[in-house]
Design a protein around this motif. Structure first.
Motif, PDB file in Angstrom:
ATOM      1  N   PRO A 407      17.646 -15.004  16.389  1.00 30.77           N
ATOM      2  CA  PRO A 407      18.413 -13.892  15.794  1.00 30.77           C
ATOM      3  C   PRO A 407      17.448 -12.745  15.532  1.00 30.77           C
ATOM      4  O   PRO A 407      16.251 -12.702  15.761  1.00 30.77           O
ATOM      5  N   ILE A 408      18.109 -11.641  15.666  1.00 30.80           N
ATOM      6  CA  ILE A 408      17.446 -10.181  15.262  1.00 30.80           C
ATOM      7  C   ILE A 408      16.412 -10.322  13.880  1.00 30.80           C
ATOM      8  O   ILE A 408      16.909 -10.798  13.030  1.00 30.80           O
ATOM      9  N   GLY A 409      15.381  -9.930  14.071  1.00 24.16           N
ATOM     10  CA  GLY A 409      14.329 -10.082  12.914  1.00 24.16           C
ATOM     11  C   GLY A 409      13.282 -11.200  12.979  1.00 24.16           C
ATOM     12  O   GLY A 409      12.342 -11.201  12.414  1.00 24.16           O
ATOM     13  N   THR A 410      13.616 -11.912  14.109  1.00 25.37           N
ATOM     14  CA  THR A 410      12.697 -13.356  14.206  1.00 25.37           C
ATOM     15  C   THR A 410      11.402 -12.914  14.895  1.00 25.37           C
ATOM     16  O   THR A 410      11.301 -11.999  15.901  1.00 25.37           O
ATOM     17  N   LYS A 411      10.362 -13.385  14.455  1.00 25.20           N
ATOM     18  CA  LYS A 411       8.935 -13.222  15.056  1.00 25.20           C
ATOM     19  C   LYS A 411       8.953 -14.190  16.436  1.00 25.20           C
ATOM     20  O   LYS A 411       9.280 -15.352  16.067  1.00 25.20           O
ATOM     21  N   VAL A 412       8.485 -13.611  17.420  1.00 24.29           N
ATOM     22  CA  VAL A 412       8.396 -14.386  18.631  1.00 24.29           C
ATOM     23  C   VAL A 412       6.886 -14.035  19.356  1.00 24.29           C
ATOM     24  O   VAL A 412       6.440 -12.821  19.018  1.00 24.29           O
ATOM     25  N   LYS A 413       6.516 -14.511  20.130  1.00 28.04           N
ATOM     26  CA  LYS A 413       5.254 -14.265  20.837  1.00 28.04           C
ATOM     27  C   LYS A 413       5.582 -12.986  21.728  1.00 28.04           C
ATOM     28  O   LYS A 413       6.752 -13.049  22.383  1.00 28.04           O
TER      29      LYS A 413
END
Length: 615
Positions: A407-413
């Motif tokens: 989802p929008i706002g999730t932290k990813v690499k």
């Protein structure tokens, strides 16, 4: 104690025992007012002094009455009698899904998809009412004799989920369907239900659960440590698209799962389409190759012998396959052991979570942008687009971004990929029940809702119970969520009862004709009698339709009876006296012959000479 013959609420008479569970007992009863069979769920005696359990039970039971859906067991009544809490529900004749899987595995893929669509449709309604089931498993899904799935046990599962720490073992009673976050001691969410549904789909496809173990704890550990086994290893004929639904729903990280039941439903609906035949294997995006994991925790590394002994005797639901026949007497130290188990799982989960580094890029808000605009924004954040998929949405303009996965706002690499969902501009609706409607009215209604004429198929079928040109049944079933422009509809239309040949009733008596027509479900209609010199009075001359014609059950048959000989054709008295016996014999013989249908209407006309006329 409730026994057969007892009455509850002065209205429901107990007539049988359906089953005994870890939380409640269920009885078959007769509603004395509406004269129908119902199921009554009674909160177990050992929970009836727990005010929190009672309050939550009542609140959730009342909420369940608002969830009207063909795939949810209907709740008719809620009450209390002598401190006993009970819920009166629809009685479903059939079996639970666990036994259905056991008896029918391997199940055809079309049937698997159909059952899962029904289940998802029901849980979608529950989530819309802010109700999380928390204990989804095949034992809580009923399948009636027509193959309709019905979800049950909404209230009990939620009402008792927060009673006390000693209920930890009860929660582990459904450990085969427990999400990783629940196994780590975390809060249940909508994604927890989605995870359980993914396990149920796995079981429908393979006939078994993905993780087994010697104890509840060992199975719980596998849920957040082991990869989900491939369903295609059990059956290579399963399309990759269908396996991907299992993998997507059972992803270890909540952010990698479907974000809603509706999203899972939309994905499942097209898994058997040839266009998805070469779909790649689903890969989670939050947990990339750069994610650091701790060494997996083994059960023996932290579980003392006393804990193992306690966990092997959990207070499971009686209808679960994980039941344990023996039950040892409770001791005070077991409460501390239960607390220890809970803390161990919580610590294990925390260590697991801490073993992953946070991503260094946050998915920006690209909702409402075109795919091109969204891609540019994501590229600036060094986030790749792994693919796009169209979904129906009532608020976002066609061709623009609805959401992302994760989802929008999730932290990813950085440099990791995400999936973009784009609005198809199509609105999904609940399928109407067209049963017993005139087929022309049903088709007009479908066309008015946006269904395409070429996608509406009508199949004629004989029916003794449904009138001609009325709908017998339909596909998709009522209550299913569909996109009109894409959905093919099949209406099974009655062409009336099956036709058969009408018997030739010439010469039958009135009573015999009536008896015959009644025996073949035809309606007797008596026409005006007619003179006939060949058929005695009161016997059948002919019928409309005539003998040998094709008729269907329920059709009217007009029977014309003889009024005897035509007086105008009879000879005068002097002529009669000169008649010879041989002539009378000849006349009698003639009247006994059965004429062809073509001659049944003819009447004999005697010519009279002028002399006889003058007499």
């Amino acid at each position: 104690m409730i026994v057969i013959g007892n009455k509850i609420g002065e209205r429901y008479e107990i007539i049988g025992n359906i089953g005994n569970g870890g939380m409640a007992n269920v009885y078959l009863a007769l509603d004395l007012i509406l004269n129908r069979e119902v199921a009554i769920k009674v909160l177990r005696f050992d929970f009836q002094d727990d005010q929190d359990a009672i309050r939550r039970f009542q609140r959730e039971a009342l909420a369940a009455t608002e969830m009207v859906h063909p795939n949810i067991v209907s709740v008719y009544d809620v009450g209390e009698e002598n401190g006993m809490q009970y819920i009166v529900m629809e009685y479903v004749k059939g079996t639970d899904l666990k036994k259905y899987i056991r008896d029918n595995s391997p199940i055809p893929l079309l049937t698997v998809v159909d059952l899962m669509e029904q289940i998802l449709s029901a849980i979608s309604v529950a989530h819309q009412h802010q109700i999380i089931h928390r204990d989804l498993k095949p034992q809580n899904i009923l399948v009636d004799q027509d193959g309709t799935a019905k979800i049950t046990d909404f209230g009990i599962a939620i009402a008792l989920s927060e009673t006390s720490i000693t209920q930890t073992n009860t929660l582990l009673g459904s450990v085969h369907y427990l999400s990783p976050e629940q196994a780590r001691g975390g809060m249940a969410t909508r994604q927890s239900d989605i995870y359980a549904l993914g396990i149920i789909l796995y079981e429908l496809l393979t006939g078994s659960v993905p993780f087994e173990g010697e104890s509840a704890v060992s199975i719980a550990l596998k849920h957040f440590q082991n990869d989900m086994p491939s369903v295609r290893r059990f059956n290579p004929e399963i399309p990759q698209a269908l396996e991907n639904v299992v993998l997507h729903a059972t992803a270890k990280e909540v952010a990698d799962r479907y974000q809603s039941i509706d999203e899972m439903y939309a994905d499942l609906r097209t898994v058997l389409d040839p266009a998805r035949a070469n779909e790649p294997v689903f890969e989670p995006t939050v947990m990339t190759d750069e994610t650091i994991r701790l060494t997996p925790i083994n059960e023996e590394d932290y579980q003392p012998e006393t804990v193992q002994a306690a966990v092997k005797q959990p207070d499971f639901d009686d209808d679960d396959d994980d039941d344990y026949e023996e039950k040892k007497p409770r001791k005070k130290w077991k409460k501390f052991v239960a607390i220890g188990i809970f803390l161990v799982l919580a610590v294990a989960g925390s260590l697991f979570a801490l073993g992953m580094r946070k991503g260094d890029a946050v998915i920006p808000d690209i909702k409402g942008k075109t795919v091109e605009e969204a891609t540019l924004v994501l590229n600036e954040k060094k986030i790749k687009v792994n693919g796009t998929e169209e979904i129906a949405d009532d608020t976002i303009e066609k061709g623009k971004v609805v959401k992302t996965s994760p989802p929008i706002g999730t932290k990813v690499k950085s440099k990791s990929g995400i999936k973009i969902y784009v609005s198809s501009g199509e609105k999904s609706i609940s399928m109407k029940d067209y049963t017993d409607e005139e087929v022309t009215d049903a088709k007009d209604d479908l066309l008015s809702k946006g269904f395409k004429d070429e996608n509406i198929e009508m199949v004629k079928q004989n029916s003794d119970s449904v009138a001609e040109n009325r709908v017998i049944k339909q596909t998709p079933k009522s209550g299913r969520k569909v996109v009109p422009e894409e959905t093919k509809v099949t209406l099974i239309v009655s062409k009336g009862a099956k036709a058969f040949r009408l018997e030739n009733m010439y010469g039958y008596s009135r009573n015999r004709a009536m008896s015959y027509l009644d025996s073949v479900n035809l309606v007797y209609r008596e026409g005006s009698s007619e003179y006939n010199n060949n058929v005695p009075a009161g016997q059948v001359i002919y019928t409309i339709p005539s003998g040998g014609s094709e008729v269907a059950k329920g059709a009217e048959v007009t029977v014309v009876l003889s009024a005897g000989k035509d007086p105008s054709t009879l000879p005068s008295s002097s002529s009669s006296s000169s008649s010879t016996p041989s002539e009378e014999t000849s006349e009698t013989t003639t009247s006994s012959e059965s004429p062809d249908d073509s001659t049944q209407h003819s009447k004999t006309q005697d010519n009279k000479n002028d002399g006889e006329s003058r007499k």
